[in-house]
Write a protein that holds these residues in place. Structure first.
Motif, short mmCIF file in Angstrom:
data_model
loop_
_atom_site.label_atom_id
_atom_site.label_comp_id
_atom_site.label_asym_id
_atom_site.label_seq_id
_atom_site.Cartn_x
_atom_site.Cartn_y
_atom_site.Cartn_z
N THR A 1 0.83 -1.21 0.00
CA THR A 1 0.00 0.00 0.00
C THR A 1 0.87 1.26 0.00
O THR A 1 0.57 2.23 -0.71
CB THR A 1 -0.94 0.00 1.21
OG1 THR A 1 -1.83 -1.12 1.12
CG2 THR A 1 -1.76 1.29 1.28
N ARG B 1 0.58 3.97 -3.13
CA ARG B 1 -0.01 5.29 -2.93
C ARG B 1 1.00 6.43 -2.95
O ARG B 1 0.65 7.57 -2.63
CB ARG B 1 -0.80 5.28 -1.62
CG ARG B 1 -2.08 4.45 -1.76
CD ARG B 1 -2.99 4.52 -0.59
NE ARG B 1 -4.33 4.02 -0.93
CZ ARG B 1 -5.29 3.81 -0.04
NH1 ARG B 1 -5.08 4.06 1.25
NH2 ARG B 1 -6.47 3.35 -0.43
N ASP C 1 -17.33 0.19 0.36
CA ASP C 1 -17.15 1.27 1.33
C ASP C 1 -15.71 1.47 1.80
O ASP C 1 -15.30 2.60 2.07
CB ASP C 1 -18.03 1.03 2.55
CG ASP C 1 -19.51 1.04 2.20
OD1 ASP C 1 -19.90 1.85 1.33
OD2 ASP C 1 -20.25 0.23 2.77
N THR C 2 -14.96 0.38 1.93
CA THR C 2 -13.61 0.52 2.48
C THR C 2 -12.74 1.40 1.60
O THR C 2 -12.85 1.37 0.37
CB THR C 2 -12.94 -0.86 2.65
OG1 THR C 2 -11.62 -0.66 3.21
CG2 THR C 2 -12.80 -1.60 1.32
N LYS C 3 -11.88 2.19 2.24
CA LYS C 3 -10.93 3.04 1.53
C LYS C 3 -9.51 2.45 1.60
O LYS C 3 -8.55 3.10 1.19
CB LYS C 3 -10.93 4.45 2.10
CG LYS C 3 -12.28 5.16 1.97
CD LYS C 3 -12.69 5.33 0.52
CE LYS C 3 -13.90 6.24 0.35
NZ LYS C 3 -15.14 5.65 0.87
N GLU C 4 -9.40 1.24 2.12
CA GLU C 4 -8.10 0.56 2.11
C GLU C 4 -7.70 0.27 0.66
O GLU C 4 -8.54 0.23 -0.24
CB GLU C 4 -8.17 -0.75 2.90
CG GLU C 4 -8.49 -0.58 4.37
CD GLU C 4 -7.40 0.17 5.11
OE1 GLU C 4 -6.21 -0.07 4.83
OE2 GLU C 4 -7.73 1.00 5.98
N THR D 1 -8.88 -3.31 -3.50
CA THR D 1 -10.28 -2.98 -3.25
C THR D 1 -10.92 -2.30 -4.45
O THR D 1 -10.25 -1.77 -5.34
CB THR D 1 -10.40 -2.05 -2.04
OG1 THR D 1 -9.74 -0.81 -2.33
CG2 THR D 1 -9.79 -2.68 -0.79
N TYR E 1 -12.57 0.47 -4.29
CA TYR E 1 -12.20 1.88 -4.17
C TYR E 1 -10.85 2.15 -4.84
O TYR E 1 -10.71 3.12 -5.61
CB TYR E 1 -12.15 2.30 -2.70
CG TYR E 1 -11.51 3.66 -2.48
CD1 TYR E 1 -12.26 4.82 -2.64
CD2 TYR E 1 -10.17 3.78 -2.14
CE1 TYR E 1 -11.68 6.08 -2.47
CE2 TYR E 1 -9.58 5.02 -1.96
CZ TYR E 1 -10.34 6.16 -2.13
OH TYR E 1 -9.76 7.40 -1.96
N GLN E 2 -9.86 1.33 -4.53
CA GLN E 2 -8.52 1.57 -5.06
C GLN E 2 -8.47 1.39 -6.57
O GLN E 2 -7.82 2.16 -7.28
CB GLN E 2 -7.50 0.65 -4.39
CG GLN E 2 -6.05 0.96 -4.76
CD GLN E 2 -5.64 2.35 -4.31
OE1 GLN E 2 -5.83 2.72 -3.16
NE2 GLN E 2 -5.08 3.13 -5.22
N GLN F 1 -9.44 4.46 -8.46
CA GLN F 1 -8.56 5.63 -8.41
C GLN F 1 -7.65 5.74 -9.63
O GLN F 1 -7.01 6.78 -9.84
CB GLN F 1 -7.70 5.60 -7.14
CG GLN F 1 -8.48 5.54 -5.83
CD GLN F 1 -9.63 6.52 -5.79
OE1 GLN F 1 -9.44 7.73 -5.87
NE2 GLN F 1 -10.85 5.99 -5.67
#
Length: 249
Positions: free
Chosen positions: A114, A118, A145-148, A183, A185-186, A189
């Protein structure tokens, strides 16, 4: 979003590889380097075979890995680290490659990966769609939902059956129960997302993706909300789509 339908998986792979190459070349021109995420599995064979032939300054490309089974040694035929090394990182001279390691201290491995991921934005993510409509190993109902960046997930039977059907494991019981997955979310991005989804076994997942509104019961519907998503299909994977779904894409 855009949808490109090719006659065969080979033509699909070639078209998607050209598009991916254009994105990577653009990032290198703009920033001096490109950061990409690669997916694996049988559906990505033709794309990767074509992508490694793209004329790129690979030394300026940094690759991240999407997912890996928990506890599976790299020597196993189903290891995605093994898959990417044999088909990609040992063929092109990348600037850097970062793999998901499901062995040892999994949480420490996730934290280290991670931190690398990032440091800067991802320019391009290659994200397949599973037979159960998962993206990475985010099986339904996926965690939206998770932002991990990466999480440990439980694999559902549909996902495990796909791995058996593709020949990676002999029986359902042989498939690991958990995996480390980037995830939803990731994934979202990334500046651009390309999905290569050939073969008849993916036709229903594509139909569900295109015909449903956003729902974590069909995780791939999230891709439709991305500002720069390109979906590459062959005639078989597109066979359950109606013409309106394609024309309106």
């Amino acid at each position: 979003m855009s949808i490109v339908i090719s006659e065969t998986p080979e033509l699909l792979g070639a078209a998607a590889a050209q598009k991916a190459g254009d994105v990577v070349r653009g990032a290198i021109r703009a920033k001096g380097k490109a950061r990409i995420v690669l997916s694996t599995g049988a559906s990505q064979f033709q794309f990767i075979q074509a992508f490694v032939k793209e004329e790129l300054d690979w030394s300026k490309v940094e690759m991240f890995h999407l997912d890996e089974y928990v506890g599976l040694p790299e020597s196993h035929i189903a290891s995605f680290r093994k898959y990417l090394k044999e088909r990609f990182t040992e063929i092109v001279p990348l600037g850097a490659a970062h793999f998901v390691n499901g062995e040892g201290d999994v949480q420490a491995n996730i934290a280290a990966l991670t931190a690398e991921l990032r440091k800067e934005p991802i320019d391009l993510a290659l994200i397949g769609i599973g037979e159960n409509s998962h993206i990475a190993f985010n099986d339904p109902p996926a965690n939206f939902d998770t932002k991990e960046a990466y999480i440990v997930v439980d694999l559902d039977d549909a996902c495990k059956n796909q791995q058996v059907g593709e020949g990676w494991f002999a029986t359902l019981d042989d498939v690991p129960k958990q995996a480390i997955s980037m995830t939803v979310y990731q994934i979202m991005q990334a500046e651009a997302i390309i999905s290569c989804v050939p073969h008849k076994v993916k036709a229903n997942a594509i139909k569900l993706t295109m015909e449903n509104e956003l729902t974590n019961l069909v995780p791939s519907t999230m891709l439709k909300t991305h500002a720069d998503w390109s979906l590459y299909l062959d005639r078989e994977s597109a066979s359950l789509l109606d013409s309106a779904a394609v024309q309106n894409a």
